[in-house]
Write a protein that holds these residues in place. Structure first.
Motif, PDB file in Angstrom:
ATOM      1  N   LEU A  23      16.478 -25.095 -69.704  1.00  0.00           N
ATOM      2  CA  LEU A  23      15.752 -24.375 -68.201  1.00  0.00           C
ATOM      3  C   LEU A  23      14.941 -25.428 -67.452  1.00  0.00           C
ATOM      4  O   LEU A  23      14.586 -25.064 -66.518  1.00  0.00           O
ATOM      5  N   SER A  24      14.580 -26.448 -68.163  1.00  0.00           N
ATOM      6  CA  SER A  24      13.990 -27.581 -67.244  1.00  0.00           C
ATOM      7  C   SER A  24      14.539 -28.150 -66.199  1.00  0.00           C
ATOM      8  O   SER A  24      14.053 -28.561 -65.290  1.00  0.00           O
ATOM      9  N   ASN A  25      15.863 -27.876 -66.282  1.00  0.00           N
ATOM     10  CA  ASN A  25      16.826 -28.573 -65.105  1.00  0.00           C
ATOM     11  C   ASN A  25      16.347 -27.419 -63.828  1.00  0.00           C
ATOM     12  O   ASN A  25      16.843 -28.014 -62.821  1.00  0.00           O
ATOM     13  N   GLN A  26      16.167 -26.274 -63.973  1.00  0.00           N
ATOM     14  CA  GLN A  26      15.955 -25.176 -62.803  1.00  0.00           C
ATOM     15  C   GLN A  26      14.553 -24.810 -62.789  1.00  0.00           C
ATOM     16  O   GLN A  26      14.232 -24.476 -61.687  1.00  0.00           O
ATOM     17  N   TYR A  27      13.803 -24.975 -63.625  1.00  0.00           N
ATOM     18  CA  TYR A  27      12.348 -24.348 -63.688  1.00  0.00           C
ATOM     19  C   TYR A  27      11.378 -25.538 -63.969  1.00  0.00           C
ATOM     20  O   TYR A  27      11.667 -26.307 -65.165  1.00  0.00           O
ATOM     21  N   LEU A  28      10.108 -25.206 -63.689  1.00  0.00           N
ATOM     22  CA  LEU A  28       9.100 -26.083 -64.091  1.00  0.00           C
ATOM     23  C   LEU A  28       8.533 -25.132 -65.301  1.00  0.00           C
ATOM     24  O   LEU A  28       8.460 -23.925 -65.334  1.00  0.00           O
ATOM     25  N   VAL A  29       8.905 -25.515 -66.597  1.00  0.00           N
ATOM     26  CA  VAL A  29       8.707 -24.796 -67.731  1.00  0.00           C
ATOM     27  C   VAL A  29       7.151 -24.875 -68.210  1.00  0.00           C
ATOM     28  O   VAL A  29       6.734 -26.220 -68.552  1.00  0.00           O
ATOM     29  N   TYR A  30       6.341 -23.774 -68.554  1.00  0.00           N
ATOM     30  CA  TYR A  30       5.144 -23.798 -69.315  1.00  0.00           C
ATOM     31  C   TYR A  30       5.558 -23.512 -70.606  1.00  0.00           C
ATOM     32  O   TYR A  30       6.186 -22.580 -71.091  1.00  0.00           O
ATOM     33  N   LEU A  31       5.477 -24.343 -71.494  1.00  0.00           N
ATOM     34  CA  LEU A  31       5.908 -24.328 -73.044  1.00  0.00           C
ATOM     35  C   LEU A  31       4.374 -23.583 -73.762  1.00  0.00           C
ATOM     36  O   LEU A  31       3.528 -24.483 -73.642  1.00  0.00           O
ATOM     37  N   ILE A  32       4.428 -22.689 -74.658  1.00  0.00           N
ATOM     38  CA  ILE A  32       3.308 -22.232 -75.453  1.00  0.00           C
ATOM     39  C   ILE A  32       3.898 -22.157 -76.837  1.00  0.00           C
ATOM     40  O   ILE A  32       4.846 -21.728 -77.049  1.00  0.00           O
TER      41      ILE A  32
END
Length: 185
Positions: A23-32
């Motif tokens: 998903l990091s290709n499409q989104y800024l991902v917040y990892l929790i």
């Protein structure tokens, strides 16, 4: 950064890490996740793909953690996707399952999903848009012996998501539940 935001719980290993990488290709991902070392490993893998992410070390089963998580997310209006993936499995027969085992499993797998969803739901409703994905388990469809707490939590996730789907339909919010089999994390 112009990318929309995805929030992923349990992003330090397994399915959560794989989803974060993709998903990091499409989104800024917040990892929790609770595991800072593994979150940093996921972050390095994302950086190696020339993508960006933010990590938040937190325990989603605790109410006070939710306020902390929310305070760490910037540009909340850009959040489009929540993936409730964090989970634990304690596999014991009922005699050996302690109250602590039961509480820890249900608090992480079910309560954590509720708290994370509640944290973002008003944002999604006000935009009349958003996606919430629940990573359940085949144990949410088919019971197994020696796993009462885990099965109960995953049936709970299934019921929560199904009810939520009906509640949010009028707001154009998509609620998706996935039931994967066993994975090697």
């Amino acid at each position: 950064m112009d990318k929309p935001i995805a929030v992923i719980t349990g992003a330090s290993t397994g399915i959560g890490r794989s989803l974060a990488l993709k998903l990091s290709n499409q989104y800024l991902v917040y990892l929790i996740s609770r595991n800072e070392n593994n979150l940093n490993k996921t972050k390095e893998l994302i950086k190696a793909q020339n993508n960006q992410c933010e990590i938040i070390v937190s325990d989603i089963s605790r109410t006070k953690s939710i306020d902390y998580i929310y305070s760490k997310i910037e540009n909340k209006e850009k959040i489009e996707l929540l993936i409730n993936n964090a989970g634990i499995g304690i596999f014991k027969n009922i005699t050996d399952t302690s109250v602590e085992d039961w509480d820890r499993t249900l608090n992480t797998n079910l309560r954590g999903s509720f708290l994370m969803t509640k944290m973002l739901i008003d944002n999604f409703k006000s935009k009349k848009n958003g996606k919430i994905v629940f990573i359940s388990s085949v144990a949410g469809l088919q019971p197994y012996k020696n796993s009462t707490a885990y099965v109960a939590s995953k049936y709970g996730v299934r019921g929560f998501a199904a009810s939520l789907r009906e509640e949010l339909r009028e707001f154009n919010i998509k609620v998706i539940t996935v039931f994967p089999g066993a994975v090697n994390t």
